[in-house]
Write a protein that holds these residues in place. Structure first.
Motif, PDB file in Angstrom:
ATOM      1  N   ALA A  90      66.553  72.489 -33.967  1.00  0.00           N
ATOM      2  CA  ALA A  90      67.692  72.883 -33.131  1.00  0.00           C
ATOM      3  C   ALA A  90      68.238  74.249 -33.526  1.00  0.00           C
ATOM      4  O   ALA A  90      69.221  74.719 -32.951  1.00  0.00           O
ATOM      5  N   GLY A  91      67.607  74.895 -34.528  1.00  0.00           N
ATOM      6  CA  GLY A  91      68.020  76.227 -34.945  1.00  0.00           C
ATOM      7  C   GLY A  91      69.210  76.241 -35.885  1.00  0.00           C
ATOM      8  O   GLY A  91      69.865  77.271 -36.051  1.00  0.00           O
ATOM      9  N   GLU A  92      69.506  75.120 -36.530  1.00  0.00           N
ATOM     10  CA  GLU A  92      70.679  75.030 -37.400  1.00  0.00           C
ATOM     11  C   GLU A  92      70.432  75.530 -38.820  1.00  0.00           C
ATOM     12  O   GLU A  92      71.375  75.748 -39.574  1.00  0.00           O
ATOM     13  N   GLY A  93      69.174  75.687 -39.220  1.00  0.00           N
ATOM     14  CA  GLY A  93      68.882  76.124 -40.580  1.00  0.00           C
ATOM     15  C   GLY A  93      67.421  75.926 -40.906  1.00  0.00           C
ATOM     16  O   GLY A  93      66.575  75.806 -40.006  1.00  0.00           O
ATOM     17  N   VAL A  94      67.103  75.886 -42.211  1.00  0.00           N
ATOM     18  CA  VAL A  94      65.717  75.707 -42.668  1.00  0.00           C
ATOM     19  C   VAL A  94      65.662  74.516 -43.622  1.00  0.00           C
ATOM     20  O   VAL A  94      66.692  74.017 -44.080  1.00  0.00           O
ATOM     21  N   CYS A  95      64.443  74.082 -43.940  1.00  0.00           N
ATOM     22  CA  CYS A  95      64.294  72.910 -44.811  1.00  0.00           C
ATOM     23  C   CYS A  95      62.985  72.997 -45.580  1.00  0.00           C
ATOM     24  O   CYS A  95      61.944  73.356 -45.010  1.00  0.00           O
ATOM     25  N   ILE A  96      63.033  72.682 -46.873  1.00  0.00           N
ATOM     26  CA  ILE A  96      61.839  72.639 -47.707  1.00  0.00           C
ATOM     27  C   ILE A  96      61.261  71.232 -47.661  1.00  0.00           C
ATOM     28  O   ILE A  96      61.981  70.242 -47.869  1.00  0.00           O
ATOM     29  N   VAL A  97      59.958  71.137 -47.379  1.00  0.00           N
ATOM     30  CA  VAL A  97      59.304  69.836 -47.236  1.00  0.00           C
ATOM     31  C   VAL A  97      57.940  69.857 -47.930  1.00  0.00           C
ATOM     32  O   VAL A  97      57.354  70.924 -48.124  1.00  0.00           O
TER      33      VAL A  97
END
Length: 316
Positions: A239-246
């Motif tokens: 949704a363009g709210e941020g980033v995430c490490i996976v």
């Protein structure tokens, strides 16, 4: 001599009622009539009531005797069911219960479990999602037989085996400025990003691990937000709210406008551990180890099997 009612006394009583004769019941039970009569007398003495109408031909029960008969039949039936089920469970149905952290379902764990099922069809295999920390306690309490997690949690009763190191990736929206660099990025490049961490509880967990990785690089990201689970984190990224490490295996989760780019730091790894009780050297666990490395071979993953050979992995 004190009389103690046992299942055999119920069998004697039921036989007499159904045969309506002490003589025929004794023949059915393969015992002499006098001992049978004494056992029934002792039973009546213990209960303090008459179970049979004296002098009746054929032998008839009293009202209390009929009530006792009906419940005696139920008790004997239940006892046989318990005996039968206990034998069945002991001889046929062995269970291996596995604890796992949710993110491993996107990796090779499903293939490993499936292969294990095919190779051990006599086993009942149960899977329970739980944190690495909870797995340690569940192993010690005997609620699970093996655990799969990502954290280095030490316990003298548990033997931990490092299966492999999984690369980490950064999930970003397709319009994000980092999305244009297909080669990848570094922890230092995302220090100021809105970063989603998961899961939000219990600690320690994967979010704890990510925080430590930033600390090891002397970085202190300020815009952190913890969310309940990986799917929610990636939905917010899409949704363009941020980033995430996976973990790299999570890239199988495909959402519109969501892409994954490599993290290039050498420390951008997430270990995958298998945990068992220190004294557990069962054949089932050995077979599970074999399945793990068969799948790794088929998938072309690098690993160091020496760490698990003969259960000599360090638990420190």
């Amino acid at each position: 001599m004190e009389f103690e009612m046992e299942l055999r006394h119920l069998r004697y009583f039921v036989a007499v009622v159904e045969e309506q004769s002490f003589t025929k019941a004794a023949e059915k039970l393969y015992i002499a009539q006098p001992p049978l009569s004494r056992q029934i007398q002792n039973l009546e003495g213990e209960l303090g009531i008459a179970l049979f109408e004296r002098g009746s031909r054929p032998l008839k029960t009293t009202e209390a005797g009929q009530f006792f008969y009906q419940h005696a039949v139920k008790l004997l039936s239940n006892a046989e069911e318990v005996k039968s089920m206990t034998k069945r469970i002991g001889l046929i149905e062995k269970t291996v219960t596995m604890g796992f952290v949710g993110s491993l379902l996107y990796g090779l764990l499903p293939k490993i479990v499936y292969m294990f099922r095919q190779q051990q069809p006599h086993l009942k295999i149960e899977l329970i999602e739980m944190s690495t920390k909870d797995q340690i306690q569940a192993l010690k309490e005997g609620r699970i037989d093996v655990g799969f997690g990502r954290l280095r949690i030490s316990d003298p009763a548990i033997r931990r085996v490092l299966l492999r190191e999984e690369s980490l990736m950064l999930a970003v929206h397709i319009s994000h400025h980092l999305a244009t660099d297909s080669k990848g990025t570094y922890f230092a490049d995302i220090e100021d990003e809105n970063l989603f961490l998961y899961p939000s509880h219990p600690k320690p967990n994967f979010s704890t691990q990510v925080r430590h990785l930033f600390s090891e690089h002397g970085l202190d990201p300020k815009n952190l937000k913890e969310v309940r689970e990986i799917q929610l984190a990636l939905g917010l990224v899409a949704a363009g709210e941020g980033v995430c490490i996976v973990p790299e295996s999570a890239k199988t989760i495909q959402l519109p406008n969501l892409i994954y780019i490599p993290l290039l730091d050498s420390s951008a790894k997430s270990p995958i551990f298998m945990a068992i009780r220190c004294m557990d050297e069962s054949e089932n666990i050995r077979s599970l180890f074999d399945c793990i490395y068969q799948v790794y071979d088929l998938e072309g993953f690098q690993y160091d099997r020496a760490s698990s050979r003969h259960y000599n992995a360090s638990s420190s």
